[in-house]
Design a protein around this motif. Structure first.
Motif, PDB file in Angstrom:
ATOM      1  N   GLY A 110      15.645  44.682   8.117  1.00 26.18           N
ATOM      2  CA  GLY A 110      16.266  46.032   7.293  1.00 26.18           C
ATOM      3  C   GLY A 110      17.264  45.593   7.063  1.00 26.18           C
ATOM      4  O   GLY A 110      17.862  46.617   6.707  1.00 26.18           O
ATOM      5  N   ILE A 111      17.778  44.333   7.125  1.00 24.07           N
ATOM      6  CA  ILE A 111      19.170  43.824   6.456  1.00 24.07           C
ATOM      7  C   ILE A 111      19.407  43.709   5.388  1.00 24.07           C
ATOM      8  O   ILE A 111      20.145  44.031   4.773  1.00 24.07           O
ATOM      9  CB  ILE A 111      19.925  43.091   8.039  1.00 24.07           C
ATOM     10  CG1 ILE A 111      20.331  43.773   9.342  1.00 24.07           C
ATOM     11  CG2 ILE A 111      21.306  42.416   7.105  1.00 24.07           C
ATOM     12  CD1 ILE A 111      20.411  42.734   9.962  1.00 24.07           C
ATOM     13  N   LEU A 112      17.622  43.502   5.035  1.00 30.33           N
ATOM     14  CA  LEU A 112      18.285  41.942   3.533  1.00 30.33           C
ATOM     15  C   LEU A 112      16.613  42.416   3.123  1.00 30.33           C
ATOM     16  O   LEU A 112      16.221  42.381   3.283  1.00 30.33           O
ATOM     17  CB  LEU A 112      18.228  40.528   3.974  1.00 30.33           C
ATOM     18  CG  LEU A 112      18.477  39.886   2.868  1.00 30.33           C
ATOM     19  CD1 LEU A 112      20.021  40.484   1.949  1.00 30.33           C
ATOM     20  CD2 LEU A 112      18.436  38.183   3.416  1.00 30.33           C
ATOM     21  N   SER A 113      16.721  42.902   1.973  1.00 29.47           N
ATOM     22  CA  SER A 113      15.677  42.258   1.266  1.00 29.47           C
ATOM     23  C   SER A 113      15.384  41.965  -0.044  1.00 29.47           C
ATOM     24  O   SER A 113      16.347  40.702  -0.834  1.00 29.47           O
ATOM     25  CB  SER A 113      15.617  43.780   0.222  1.00 29.47           C
ATOM     26  OG  SER A 113      16.537  45.120   1.507  1.00 29.47           O
ATOM     27  N   GLY A 114      14.837  42.127  -0.963  1.00 26.07           N
ATOM     28  CA  GLY A 114      14.498  41.106  -1.933  1.00 26.07           C
ATOM     29  C   GLY A 114      15.189  41.449  -3.231  1.00 26.07           C
ATOM     30  O   GLY A 114      15.947  42.851  -3.211  1.00 26.07           O
ATOM     31  N   THR A 115      15.109  40.555  -4.297  1.00 23.48           N
ATOM     32  CA  THR A 115      15.330  41.219  -5.525  1.00 23.48           C
ATOM     33  C   THR A 115      13.923  42.530  -5.622  1.00 23.48           C
ATOM     34  O   THR A 115      14.760  42.414  -7.273  1.00 23.48           O
ATOM     35  CB  THR A 115      15.961  39.922  -6.514  1.00 23.48           C
ATOM     36  OG1 THR A 115      15.187  39.149  -6.838  1.00 23.48           O
ATOM     37  CG2 THR A 115      17.221  39.213  -6.276  1.00 23.48           C
ATOM     38  N   SER A 116      13.478  41.924  -5.561  1.00 19.90           N
ATOM     39  CA  SER A 116      12.220  42.132  -6.355  1.00 19.90           C
ATOM     40  C   SER A 116      10.933  43.196  -5.436  1.00 19.90           C
ATOM     41  O   SER A 116      10.980  42.355  -4.156  1.00 19.90           O
ATOM     42  CB  SER A 116      10.996  41.895  -7.571  1.00 19.90           C
ATOM     43  OG  SER A 116       9.903  41.322  -6.826  1.00 19.90           O
ATOM     44  N   GLN A 130      26.869  43.932  -2.842  1.00 17.94           N
ATOM     45  CA  GLN A 130      25.447  43.631  -1.662  1.00 17.94           C
ATOM     46  C   GLN A 130      26.134  43.819  -0.642  1.00 17.94           C
ATOM     47  O   GLN A 130      25.247  44.051   0.478  1.00 17.94           O
ATOM     48  CB  GLN A 130      24.761  42.781  -2.478  1.00 17.94           C
ATOM     49  CG  GLN A 130      24.269  43.555  -4.094  1.00 17.94           C
ATOM     50  CD  GLN A 130      23.539  42.137  -4.515  1.00 17.94           C
ATOM     51  OE1 GLN A 130      23.259  40.323  -4.103  1.00 17.94           O
ATOM     52  NE2 GLN A 130      22.492  42.033  -5.227  1.00 17.94           N
ATOM     53  N   LEU A 131      27.278  42.829  -0.765  1.00 16.23           N
ATOM     54  CA  LEU A 131      28.069  42.287   0.737  1.00 16.23           C
ATOM     55  C   LEU A 131      27.892  43.346   1.332  1.00 16.23           C
ATOM     56  O   LEU A 131      28.078  43.590   2.686  1.00 16.23           O
ATOM     57  CB  LEU A 131      28.724  41.478   0.722  1.00 16.23           C
ATOM     58  CG  LEU A 131      29.408  40.565   1.887  1.00 16.23           C
ATOM     59  CD1 LEU A 131      28.445  40.405   2.245  1.00 16.23           C
ATOM     60  CD2 LEU A 131      30.364  40.442   1.444  1.00 16.23           C
ATOM     61  N   ALA A 132      28.886  44.463   1.003  1.00 21.19           N
ATOM     62  CA  ALA A 132      28.686  45.508   1.569  1.00 21.19           C
ATOM     63  C   ALA A 132      27.806  46.635   1.974  1.00 21.19           C
ATOM     64  O   ALA A 132      27.698  47.267   3.551  1.00 21.19           O
ATOM     65  CB  ALA A 132      29.507  46.286   0.653  1.00 21.19           C
ATOM     66  N   LYS A 185      35.525  44.702  -7.477  1.00 26.93           N
ATOM     67  CA  LYS A 185      34.783  44.097  -8.925  1.00 26.93           C
ATOM     68  C   LYS A 185      33.406  43.947  -8.359  1.00 26.93           C
ATOM     69  O   LYS A 185      32.996  43.113  -7.690  1.00 26.93           O
ATOM     70  CB  LYS A 185      35.518  42.746  -8.625  1.00 26.93           C
ATOM     71  CG  LYS A 185      37.022  43.017  -9.760  1.00 26.93           C
ATOM     72  CD  LYS A 185      37.248  41.601  -9.548  1.00 26.93           C
ATOM     73  CE  LYS A 185      39.555  41.577 -10.134  1.00 26.93           C
ATOM     74  NZ  LYS A 185      39.650  40.978 -10.129  1.00 26.93           N
ATOM     75  N   PRO A 186      32.518  45.319  -7.639  1.00 27.54           N
ATOM     76  CA  PRO A 186      31.654  45.061  -7.459  1.00 27.54           C
ATOM     77  C   PRO A 186      30.795  44.153  -7.397  1.00 27.54           C
ATOM     78  O   PRO A 186      29.598  43.202  -6.916  1.00 27.54           O
ATOM     79  CB  PRO A 186      30.575  46.571  -7.878  1.00 27.54           C
ATOM     80  CG  PRO A 186      31.325  46.832  -8.856  1.00 27.54           C
ATOM     81  CD  PRO A 186      33.318  46.353  -8.654  1.00 27.54           C
ATOM     82  N   GLY A 187      30.599  43.775  -9.104  1.00 27.30           N
ATOM     83  CA  GLY A 187      29.368  42.938  -9.609  1.00 27.30           C
ATOM     84  C   GLY A 187      29.831  41.830  -9.344  1.00 27.30           C
ATOM     85  O   GLY A 187      28.780  40.272  -9.842  1.00 27.30           O
ATOM     86  N   LEU A 195      33.006  35.531   2.517  1.00 24.84           N
ATOM     87  CA  LEU A 195      32.261  35.150   3.417  1.00 24.84           C
ATOM     88  C   LEU A 195      32.790  35.295   4.775  1.00 24.84           C
ATOM     89  O   LEU A 195      32.586  35.850   5.524  1.00 24.84           O
ATOM     90  CB  LEU A 195      31.364  34.750   3.253  1.00 24.84           C
ATOM     91  CG  LEU A 195      30.242  34.326   4.124  1.00 24.84           C
ATOM     92  CD1 LEU A 195      29.796  36.493   4.504  1.00 24.84           C
ATOM     93  CD2 LEU A 195      28.054  34.291   4.102  1.00 24.84           C
ATOM     94  N   CYS A 196      33.357  34.399   4.572  1.00 25.21           N
ATOM     95  CA  CYS A 196      34.254  33.809   6.355  1.00 25.21           C
ATOM     96  C   CYS A 196      35.135  34.816   6.697  1.00 25.21           C
ATOM     97  O   CYS A 196      35.556  35.619   8.073  1.00 25.21           O
ATOM     98  CB  CYS A 196      35.092  32.212   5.830  1.00 25.21           C
ATOM     99  SG  CYS A 196      33.831  30.590   6.499  1.00 25.21           S
ATOM    100  N   LYS A 197      36.136  34.771   5.490  1.00 26.07           N
ATOM    101  CA  LYS A 197      36.894  36.407   5.826  1.00 26.07           C
ATOM    102  C   LYS A 197      36.107  37.526   6.460  1.00 26.07           C
ATOM    103  O   LYS A 197      37.068  38.029   7.736  1.00 26.07           O
ATOM    104  CB  LYS A 197      37.924  36.783   4.440  1.00 26.07           C
ATOM    105  CG  LYS A 197      38.997  37.625   4.825  1.00 26.07           C
ATOM    106  CD  LYS A 197      39.776  37.677   5.335  1.00 26.07           C
ATOM    107  CE  LYS A 197      41.425  38.815   6.070  1.00 26.07           C
ATOM    108  NZ  LYS A 197      41.786  38.411   7.123  1.00 26.07           N
ATOM    109  N   LEU A 198      35.195  37.983   5.987  1.00 26.66           N
ATOM    110  CA  LEU A 198      33.927  39.629   5.929  1.00 26.66           C
ATOM    111  C   LEU A 198      33.822  38.976   7.717  1.00 26.66           C
ATOM    112  O   LEU A 198      34.105  40.046   8.741  1.00 26.66           O
ATOM    113  CB  LEU A 198      33.629  38.888   5.091  1.00 26.66           C
ATOM    114  CG  LEU A 198      32.441  41.145   6.188  1.00 26.66           C
ATOM    115  CD1 LEU A 198      32.932  41.713   5.995  1.00 26.66           C
ATOM    116  CD2 LEU A 198      30.900  40.882   5.063  1.00 26.66           C
ATOM    117  N   ILE A 199      33.127  38.011   7.857  1.00 27.57           N
ATOM    118  CA  ILE A 199      33.060  37.560   9.487  1.00 27.57           C
ATOM    119  C   ILE A 199      33.888  37.586  10.512  1.00 27.57           C
ATOM    120  O   ILE A 199      34.300  38.006  11.644  1.00 27.57           O
ATOM    121  CB  ILE A 199      32.179  36.519   9.260  1.00 27.57           C
ATOM    122  CG1 ILE A 199      31.342  36.045   8.457  1.00 27.57           C
ATOM    123  CG2 ILE A 199      32.076  36.135  11.071  1.00 27.57           C
ATOM    124  CD1 ILE A 199      29.946  34.590   8.225  1.00 27.57           C
TER     125      ILE A 199
END
Length: 364
Positions: A110-116, A130-132, A185-187, A195-199
């Motif tokens: 339930g972590i990642l969904s599709g684009t449709s 999306q990352l947030a 800048k959400p988009g 991504l490395c910084k968040l990890i």
């Protein structure tokens, strides 16, 4: 046990694994396109050392390259210590792409969904909002302040479905040093270095900065809690008549050069010493003019009766007599009209001047 409970227990397990992960020493070889002054260098090297990411070449990382959804799923699984390798069973059809297992696993959690409902769009790029949301789902982050996302100047641009995710990440302080500017800048697409910084932010604990008791002034550290590699800025404010003693500003006994230092992987105590400012000559003034200020051409400059006062940095003053003037006392005044006399006084290597005027009239 229900699926909801299984997911909750797995989230707790993942968080425990992730937050207790020790910092791995970084290989001496570094990426040539991630220099020492790169803001995410520590994070990139950490993620590489952990095996979460690899370079795009022998010595390059491409820190500004966008992260595709497929790449993200693969890296995210690795960062969670989830085995994303293809299955070994000969009687079950193999998955074709390197990211297939990761996508299936993250979707199942339930972590990642599709684009449709029917498409995942592996080559599409992941956005910041999306990352947030994914981060909130992965670590079951709570939303202490529903309106935290409004701290961003462009909060109105954050999608409704992402607002809780952004707020949760702000509350958990995992966006520090990443998306902590004026705008979110959400988009905008997430880069490999981001991504490395968040990890890194989630994996590495933040350490505290304590200011030791001080006399004669104050020191403020910003931020006051930070992860290793963060630039800490110190603001020193001596009390009136005081100054910072040279070489006394230190963190854990190490002298601070300028007013910044790099946060180490430990709690820090700031120490400093303040001392009295040396008395410095700040100005001089003619507090009483000479008795004679009007002359006839050919007469000598007479400074009798003039009183000159020196003013010092410690708010004291005194009458001085060791001053010099241009023109000198006793000099013949031949120039008619208003003549400016410059008075100078020197203490050590500091010289201050002031002026006054006399009137010289024609002879006869």
């Amino acid at each position: 046990m229900g699926l909801k409970k299984i997911k909750k227990l797995l989230a707790i397990l993942l968080s425990t694994i992730f937050f207790t992960s020790a910092i791995t020493s970084v290989s001496a070889a570094t990426f040539t396109d991630v220099p020492e002054n790169h803001p995410y260098k520590d994070a990139v090297e950490f993620s590489r050392a952990k095996g979460f990411v690899a370079g795009t070449g022998v010595s390059t990382f491409s820190p500004d390259a966008k992260v595709s959804r497929a790449q993200f799923a693969f890296i995210w699984c690795r960062s969670l210590n989830i085995i994303e390798d293809n299955h070994p069973y000969s009687d079950i059809t193999k998955l074709r792409n390197y990211y297939d297992s990761s996508v299936v696993i993250l979707r199942g959690l339930g972590i990642l969904s599709g684009t449709s409902t029917t498409r995942f769009s592996p080559s599409g790029y992941l956005t910041r909002e999306q990352l947030a949301l994914i981060t909130m789902k992965t670590y079951n982050l709570g939303v202490a302040d529903d309106d935290a996302y409004k701290a961003y100047a462009d909060s109105a641009a954050i999608s409704d479905w992402a607002q809780d995710g952004v707020s949760a990440c702000i509350n958990a302080k995992v966006l520090e040093g990443l998306y902590d500017g004026e705008s979110f800048k959400p988009g905008e697409h997430v880069t490999r270095a981001e991504l490395c910084k968040l990890i890194y932010n989630i994996s590495v604990p933040a350490y505290t900065i304590t200011i030791a008791p001080l006399e004669g002034g104050t020191v403020e550290a910003l931020p006051s809690k930070a992860r290793p590699g963060t630039v800490i800025t110190l603001t020193v404010a001596p009390e009136a008549g005081k100054q910072l003693k040279a070489g006394s500003l230190k963190y854990n006994g190490t002298a601070v050069t300028g007013n910044t230092f790099i946060m180490p992987a430990e709690n820090v105590t700031i120490t400093a010493e303040f001392e009295d400012k040396p008395t410095v000559l700040e100005s001089i003034s003619v507090t009483t003019p000479p008795a004679k200020t009007t002359y006839t051409a050919g007469e000598a400059l007479d400074l009798a009766g003039m009183v000159v006062t020196a003013n010092y940095s410690n708010n004291t003053n005194n009458v001085i007599t060791e001053y010099t003037t241009v023109p000198d006392a006793g000099s013949t005044l031949d120039t008619q009209g208003t003549v400016t006399v410059t008075v100078s006084f020197t203490v050590g290597d500091v010289t201050k001047t002031t002026t006054f005027t006399v009137q010289v009239n024609p002879a006869g």
